[in-house]
Design a protein around this motif. Sequence first.
Motif, short mmCIF file in Angstrom:
data_model
loop_
_atom_site.label_atom_id
_atom_site.label_comp_id
_atom_site.label_asym_id
_atom_site.label_seq_id
_atom_site.Cartn_x
_atom_site.Cartn_y
_atom_site.Cartn_z
N LEU A 231 -0.26 -4.77 8.29
CA LEU A 231 1.06 -5.16 8.52
C LEU A 231 1.98 -3.92 7.97
O LEU A 231 1.56 -3.67 7.01
CB LEU A 231 1.18 -6.52 7.95
CG LEU A 231 2.55 -7.10 7.91
CD1 LEU A 231 2.90 -7.28 9.28
CD2 LEU A 231 2.80 -8.40 7.14
N ALA A 232 3.09 -3.82 8.66
CA ALA A 232 4.06 -2.79 8.03
C ALA A 232 5.26 -3.28 8.66
O ALA A 232 5.67 -3.83 9.52
CB ALA A 232 3.75 -1.51 8.69
N LEU A 233 6.15 -2.86 7.90
CA LEU A 233 7.80 -3.03 8.06
C LEU A 233 8.46 -1.94 8.19
O LEU A 233 8.38 -0.89 7.75
CB LEU A 233 8.33 -3.96 6.65
CG LEU A 233 7.54 -5.03 6.13
CD1 LEU A 233 8.28 -5.44 4.78
CD2 LEU A 233 7.53 -6.12 7.22
N TYR A 234 9.49 -1.88 9.41
CA TYR A 234 10.44 -1.04 9.59
C TYR A 234 11.72 -1.41 9.94
O TYR A 234 11.69 -2.85 10.30
CB TYR A 234 9.64 -0.31 10.91
CG TYR A 234 10.11 0.83 11.18
CD1 TYR A 234 11.15 1.91 10.72
CD2 TYR A 234 9.45 1.76 12.32
CE1 TYR A 234 11.32 2.95 10.95
CE2 TYR A 234 9.86 3.12 12.78
CZ TYR A 234 10.69 3.96 11.98
OH TYR A 234 11.11 4.99 12.36
N GLY B 194 11.23 3.34 0.22
CA GLY B 194 12.62 2.96 -0.04
C GLY B 194 12.78 1.68 0.88
O GLY B 194 12.21 0.62 1.01
N GLY B 195 14.10 1.74 1.60
CA GLY B 195 14.41 0.59 2.57
C GLY B 195 14.18 0.89 3.82
O GLY B 195 14.63 0.50 4.76
N LYS B 196 13.47 1.99 4.21
CA LYS B 196 13.02 2.17 5.47
C LYS B 196 11.67 1.75 6.01
O LYS B 196 11.64 1.52 7.12
CB LYS B 196 13.08 4.02 5.67
CG LYS B 196 14.49 4.56 5.44
CD LYS B 196 14.44 6.01 5.69
CE LYS B 196 15.72 6.55 5.47
NZ LYS B 196 15.86 7.92 5.63
N TYR B 197 10.68 1.66 5.36
CA TYR B 197 9.41 1.56 5.66
C TYR B 197 8.37 0.93 4.40
O TYR B 197 8.59 1.52 3.46
CB TYR B 197 8.70 2.96 6.20
CG TYR B 197 7.31 2.60 6.63
CD1 TYR B 197 7.13 1.97 8.04
CD2 TYR B 197 6.13 2.99 5.90
CE1 TYR B 197 5.81 1.87 8.52
CE2 TYR B 197 4.87 2.78 6.19
CZ TYR B 197 4.70 2.28 7.63
OH TYR B 197 3.30 1.93 8.00
N ALA B 198 7.64 0.10 4.87
CA ALA B 198 6.64 -0.47 3.78
C ALA B 198 5.52 -0.82 4.54
O ALA B 198 5.55 -1.18 5.77
CB ALA B 198 7.26 -1.48 2.93
N GLU B 199 4.27 -0.65 4.21
CA GLU B 199 3.16 -1.33 4.62
C GLU B 199 2.19 -1.93 3.51
O GLU B 199 2.26 -1.56 2.21
CB GLU B 199 2.17 -0.06 5.65
CG GLU B 199 1.42 0.83 4.72
CD GLU B 199 0.75 2.10 5.50
OE1 GLU B 199 -0.35 2.12 5.01
OE2 GLU B 199 1.30 2.37 6.49
N PHE B 200 1.45 -2.80 3.98
CA PHE B 200 0.57 -3.61 3.04
C PHE B 200 -0.79 -3.34 3.35
O PHE B 200 -1.30 -3.08 4.41
CB PHE B 200 0.87 -5.26 3.18
CG PHE B 200 2.31 -5.41 3.32
CD1 PHE B 200 2.93 -5.74 1.94
CD2 PHE B 200 3.04 -5.53 4.25
CE1 PHE B 200 4.12 -5.95 1.70
CE2 PHE B 200 4.50 -5.81 3.97
CZ PHE B 200 5.00 -6.00 2.71
N ALA B 201 -1.70 -3.56 2.31
CA ALA B 201 -3.08 -3.49 2.07
C ALA B 201 -3.70 -4.33 3.28
O ALA B 201 -3.45 -5.65 2.97
CB ALA B 201 -3.67 -3.32 0.72
N PRO B 202 -4.65 -3.85 4.11
CA PRO B 202 -5.15 -4.77 5.05
C PRO B 202 -6.32 -5.55 4.50
O PRO B 202 -6.90 -5.08 3.47
CB PRO B 202 -5.39 -3.84 6.15
CG PRO B 202 -5.78 -2.52 5.47
CD PRO B 202 -4.82 -2.66 4.42
N ALA C 181 0.61 -1.33 -0.02
CA ALA C 181 0.07 0.02 -0.06
C ALA C 181 0.91 1.25 -0.03
O ALA C 181 0.63 2.19 -0.64
CB ALA C 181 -1.02 0.27 1.19
N LYS C 182 2.03 1.12 0.92
CA LYS C 182 2.90 2.39 0.77
C LYS C 182 4.20 2.03 0.99
O LYS C 182 4.52 0.74 1.62
CB LYS C 182 2.76 3.24 2.02
CG LYS C 182 1.11 4.04 1.92
CD LYS C 182 1.20 4.95 3.27
CE LYS C 182 -0.09 5.41 3.32
NZ LYS C 182 -0.39 6.47 4.33
N SER C 183 5.32 2.51 0.41
CA SER C 183 6.64 2.19 0.39
C SER C 183 7.51 3.43 0.26
O SER C 183 7.32 4.21 -0.43
CB SER C 183 6.97 0.98 -0.58
OG SER C 183 8.53 0.63 -0.57
#
Length: 216
Positions: free
Chosen positions: A170-173, A149-157, A145-147
């Motif tokens: 769910l998101a990545l940091y 670069g290499g710092k953060y990304a989130e996925f569509a719920p 859903a959002k990204s």
Amino acid sequence: MTTTAVTTSLETVTLEVSDPEAARLFYAAFGVDAHIRLRASEEVPSTGFRGFTLALTVSGPATVDGFLGAAVDAGAEVLKPAAKSLWGYGGVVRAPDGTIWKVATSAKKDTGPATREIDEFVLLLGVEDVKATKQFYVEQGLTVAKSFGGKYAEFAPGETTSTGTGPVKLALYKRRGLAKDLGVADDGSGSHRIVLGGARGPFTDLDGFVWETAEQ
């Protein structure tokens, strides 16, 4: 015959705890018991930062204070007192079972009374390589859903969880950045003490987070 594609998403979050009954009472008092599942842990060693946080996005500062106050009254440890920041207002606590929770709002002023409503329920995973882990999850069927670069990304719920509550995001940091944001050291080892559930599983991601097929 037309087949409708189903977007893979995070449906359930299960915390592995040493005392499920005590944890149940804590999370009921905190006000998040409908959003998580609890499971007795197998006492797999776990030290330091477990590599994730559960975050609640709410409507305003008074609601942030209400959730954090309830958590502290029920036995949580304050890691970061609620305060204003560039992005809004929020604070961080650690539950008696060791799980770290962040409660925040983008609003810096209240526009209404405090509520017990949760606008977003987010699982943030602290990972070593955001780009690689994002690609891993795309290959598992999740939609970005959002990204950044290499710092953060989130996925569509998804639309709803199997418990009937709102969707889990769910998101990545970056692990080090997430630990800094939470006010803890980034070192840690052993079990994450969390199991994720979705339409596809079982599998384990690049940082050792375990997924199971969510029960319907």
